[in-house]
Design a protein around this motif. Structure first.
Motif, short mmCIF file in Angstrom:
data_model
loop_
_atom_site.label_atom_id
_atom_site.label_comp_id
_atom_site.label_asym_id
_atom_site.label_seq_id
_atom_site.Cartn_x
_atom_site.Cartn_y
_atom_site.Cartn_z
N ILE A 189 0.85 -1.20 0.00
CA ILE A 189 0.00 0.00 0.00
C ILE A 189 0.88 1.25 0.00
CG2 ILE A 189 -1.68 1.33 1.32
CD1 ILE A 189 -2.66 -1.43 2.46
N PHE A 190 1.93 1.21 0.82
CA PHE A 190 2.80 2.38 0.92
C PHE A 190 3.66 2.56 -0.34
CE2 PHE A 190 2.63 4.41 5.20
CZ PHE A 190 1.49 3.75 5.64
N VAL A 191 4.09 1.46 -0.95
CA VAL A 191 4.81 1.58 -2.23
C VAL A 191 3.90 2.27 -3.25
CG1 VAL A 191 5.71 0.31 -4.22
CG2 VAL A 191 6.43 -0.33 -1.90
N ALA A 192 2.63 1.84 -3.29
CA ALA A 192 1.68 2.43 -4.26
C ALA A 192 1.48 3.92 -3.97
CB ALA A 192 0.35 1.69 -4.20
N ALA A 193 1.26 4.25 -2.70
CA ALA A 193 0.99 5.65 -2.34
C ALA A 193 2.22 6.53 -2.58
CB ALA A 193 0.55 5.75 -0.88
N PHE A 194 3.39 6.05 -2.17
CA PHE A 194 4.61 6.85 -2.34
C PHE A 194 4.96 7.01 -3.83
CE2 PHE A 194 6.29 5.52 2.15
CZ PHE A 194 5.37 6.37 2.73
N SER A 195 4.67 5.98 -4.62
CA SER A 195 4.94 6.09 -6.06
C SER A 195 4.03 7.14 -6.68
CB SER A 195 4.71 4.74 -6.75
OG SER A 195 5.57 3.76 -6.22
N GLU A 196 2.77 7.16 -6.27
CA GLU A 196 1.85 8.21 -6.75
C GLU A 196 2.35 9.59 -6.36
OE1 GLU A 196 -2.35 8.33 -5.74
OE2 GLU A 196 -2.48 6.17 -6.11
N MET A 197 2.83 9.70 -5.13
CA MET A 197 3.29 11.01 -4.67
C MET A 197 4.49 11.49 -5.49
SD MET A 197 2.91 10.84 -0.54
CE MET A 197 1.40 10.19 0.19
N LEU A 198 5.45 10.59 -5.74
CA LEU A 198 6.62 10.98 -6.53
C LEU A 198 6.19 11.43 -7.92
CD1 LEU A 198 9.18 8.23 -5.44
CD2 LEU A 198 9.45 10.71 -5.11
N ALA A 199 5.23 10.72 -8.50
CA ALA A 199 4.75 11.07 -9.83
C ALA A 199 4.04 12.43 -9.82
CB ALA A 199 3.81 9.99 -10.36
N ALA A 200 3.59 12.88 -8.65
CA ALA A 200 2.96 14.18 -8.51
C ALA A 200 3.95 15.23 -7.99
CB ALA A 200 1.76 14.09 -7.57
N GLY A 201 5.23 14.87 -7.94
CA GLY A 201 6.25 15.84 -7.57
C GLY A 201 6.52 15.97 -6.07
N ILE A 202 5.94 15.08 -5.29
CA ILE A 202 6.19 15.11 -3.84
C ILE A 202 7.49 14.35 -3.57
CG2 ILE A 202 5.36 14.32 -1.58
CD1 ILE A 202 2.47 14.71 -2.77
N THR A 203 8.51 15.05 -3.14
CA THR A 203 9.80 14.39 -2.88
C THR A 203 10.01 14.12 -1.39
OG1 THR A 203 10.82 16.57 -2.95
CG2 THR A 203 10.99 15.21 -4.95
N THR A 204 9.26 14.83 -0.53
CA THR A 204 9.28 14.53 0.91
C THR A 204 7.86 14.23 1.37
OG1 THR A 204 11.18 15.95 1.44
CG2 THR A 204 9.67 15.46 3.25
N VAL A 205 7.70 13.09 2.04
CA VAL A 205 6.40 12.78 2.63
C VAL A 205 6.56 12.70 4.15
CG1 VAL A 205 6.73 10.27 2.39
CG2 VAL A 205 4.43 11.18 2.66
N THR A 206 5.59 13.25 4.86
CA THR A 206 5.54 13.08 6.31
C THR A 206 4.43 12.09 6.61
OG1 THR A 206 6.22 15.36 6.58
CG2 THR A 206 5.30 14.24 8.52
N GLU A 207 4.82 10.91 7.05
CA GLU A 207 3.82 9.89 7.33
C GLU A 207 3.51 9.89 8.82
OE1 GLU A 207 1.92 8.17 5.42
OE2 GLU A 207 1.08 6.95 7.01
N PHE A 208 2.28 10.27 9.13
CA PHE A 208 1.80 10.27 10.53
C PHE A 208 1.25 8.86 10.74
CE2 PHE A 208 -0.71 11.20 14.21
CZ PHE A 208 -0.38 12.44 14.69
N PHE A 209 2.07 8.00 11.34
CA PHE A 209 1.84 6.55 11.28
C PHE A 209 1.34 6.00 12.61
CE2 PHE A 209 2.97 2.08 11.26
CZ PHE A 209 2.63 1.69 9.97
N TYR A 210 0.08 5.52 12.59
CA TYR A 210 -0.46 5.01 13.86
C TYR A 210 -0.91 3.56 13.80
CZ TYR A 210 -4.75 6.83 11.59
OH TYR A 210 -5.75 7.12 10.71
N LEU A 211 -0.48 2.82 12.76
CA LEU A 211 -0.88 1.40 12.70
C LEU A 211 0.07 0.57 13.55
CD1 LEU A 211 -1.59 1.26 8.85
CD2 LEU A 211 -3.16 1.83 10.70
N ASN A 212 0.16 0.93 14.82
CA ASN A 212 1.08 0.27 15.74
C ASN A 212 0.29 -0.61 16.69
OD1 ASN A 212 3.30 1.97 14.76
ND2 ASN A 212 2.23 3.60 15.81
#
Ligand SMILES: [Zn+2]
Length: 430
Positions: free
Chosen positions: A105-128
């Motif tokens: 899921i994260f590979v898919a989301a991060f790949s979409e972001m890079l394709a949209a020019g997002i080079t830094t992502v801040t992941e607020f991650f709570y699936l702990n």
């Protein structure tokens, strides 16, 4: 990692249009920048990479807040109230996700972001909750896609949080430390979820952790009116004032949303040097409300933009929405212009996160985009075109730390993720 001289016939630097601009990349960082002729002399015999005038070179976009797994909620969970979206969609899906699911899921989301020019992502991650296995998967996805990540490792212990996410303060601290050690290349920081999902003791402990380990502290705050009503009734303080009382409001604090806050709280944010991340597309999608960006900027609060629910992770959309919403909020077409919106999505957004990126100037990470300039009207300033008319498909390449991580088409890893996502969706969507 290649050291090189990058020459751009056309670039945006500090929001200004530059012609025949160049910068030097050494060890993934910009070490020199300016007019090509001057920089070339100082660069010695470095190899050069040149972009012609039909390409616009801009700093990579900075995403200050994201929950990437929420791409799985798209479509079938649209158009609900916030409470129904959270209980019937979000909480129905997340308990079923395995670490392997998270990775794809994260590979898919991060790949979409890079394709949209997002080079830094801040992941607020709570699936702990059960440990760090899910977080490891998310961080491996960042590593494999090449996106720069700020990992806001979330802490939750209150009844409001689903049981599978809850941890003791000691466990949360220990596991955050493990991530900081194991993934030292990532910017792992701490994120007590919110005033309703983390206890006051936990918020105090998270703020102390940030001070002790010299990192930032992200926290959701005042996204909806109910939070302020509750804190006022139960603790006699509005949310920002309550954070302050908990020793959790200083220059390390990154307040996510900050929509329903008083003028007094706006001044308090500014006085303490706290930062704010604004999520204008998600705030519309969920019917949250509109943050007073103009008011906060006037007080000197450093701010950035986030894609939050990731319905369509696009910083161009966020910049445009940031500008348009302020115009509507103030009934004033000059309220927040294109240049200011671009700053929020690049240089100022990076400062809000406490990272050196977001502009093509020395000291910053060599994170930049190659945009197709063919669609820009010859009579229109580049920044205006980008913010009001720009499209994600203008992004022809993305570089992170000087290395090309997006080449204008889906990588084989991104294609594999898209296919795997179909199977995951079949299994977990109710
Ligand atoms: Zn959020």
């Amino acid at each position: 990692m290649v050291d090189e001289l990058v020459r751009a016939a056309r670039a945006l630097v500090g929001g200004e249009e530059r012609r025949d601009f160049a910068f030097v990349v050494r060890g993934g960082v910009i070490t020199d920048a300016g007019d090509f002729n001057l920089v070339r002399e100082r660069a010695g015999d470095l190899p050069a990479r040149a972009f012609p005038a039909d390409r616009l070179i801009v700093p990579g976009f900075i995403n200050g807040h994201s929950h990437a797994y929420q791409i799985l909620l798209r479509g079938w969970a649209d158009d609900l109230t916030f409470a129904a979206w959270r209980s019937d969609a979000l909480y129905a899906v997340v308990p079923k996700l395995t670490p392997d699911d998270i990775y794809w899921i994260f590979v898919a989301a991060f790949s979409e972001m890079l394709a949209a020019g997002i080079t830094t992502v801040t992941e607020f991650f709570y699936l702990n909750g059960a440990g760090n296995a899910h977080a490891h998967a998310a961080l491996r996805a960042a590593e494999d896609t090449g996106i720069r990540i700020v990992f806001a490792r979330t802490w939750m212990d209150a009844d409001y949080a689903p049981p599978q996410f809850r941890e003791s303060i000691d466990l949360a601290r220990e596991r955050t430390l493990e991530l900081r050690e194991r993934f030292s290349w990532a910017n792992v920081c701490v994120a007590p979820h919110s005033l309703h999902a983390a206890s006051h003791e936990m918020i105090r402990a998270a703020a102390a952790f940030a001070r002790e380990h010299d990192c930032m502290m992200h926290v959701h705050v005042a996204e909806a009116p109910y939070e302020g009503e509750e804190t006022l009734a139960e603790h006699g303080a509005t949310p920002i004032a309550l954070l302050d009382r908990l020793d959790a409001l200083d220059e390390r604090t990154i307040a996510i949303h900050a929509i329903y806050i008083t003028d007094e709280e706006k001044r308090l944010l500014a006085e303490r040097g706290a930062r704010v991340i604004h999520n204008p597309m998600t705030n519309q999608y969920l019917g949250d409300g509109i943050c007073d960006v103009v008011g906060l900027q006037a007080l000197g609060v450093t701010m950035g933009l986030g894609t939050d629910a990731d319905v369509k992770p696009s910083l161009i959309d966020e910049m445009r929405a940031a500008s348009l919403l302020q115009k509507v909020r103030r009934i004033d077409g000059s309220a927040l212009g294109a240049r200011a919106a671009f700053d929020l999505g690049t240089a100022q957004g990076a400062r809000a996160l406490g990272i050196a990126a977001g502009d093509l100037t020395p000291g910053n990470a060599a994170d930049y985009l190659v945009l197709d300039a063919a669609a820009i009207d010859p009579w229109s300033p580049d920044v205006q075109s980008l913010v009001y008319r720009g499209e994600d498909r203008w992004v022809q390449a993305a570089f992170v730390g000087g290395a090309r991580v997006y080449t204008g088409e889906r990588s084989s890893l991104a294609r594999q993720a898209a296919n795997t996502l179909k199977e995951i969706a079949n299994r977990v969507i109710p």
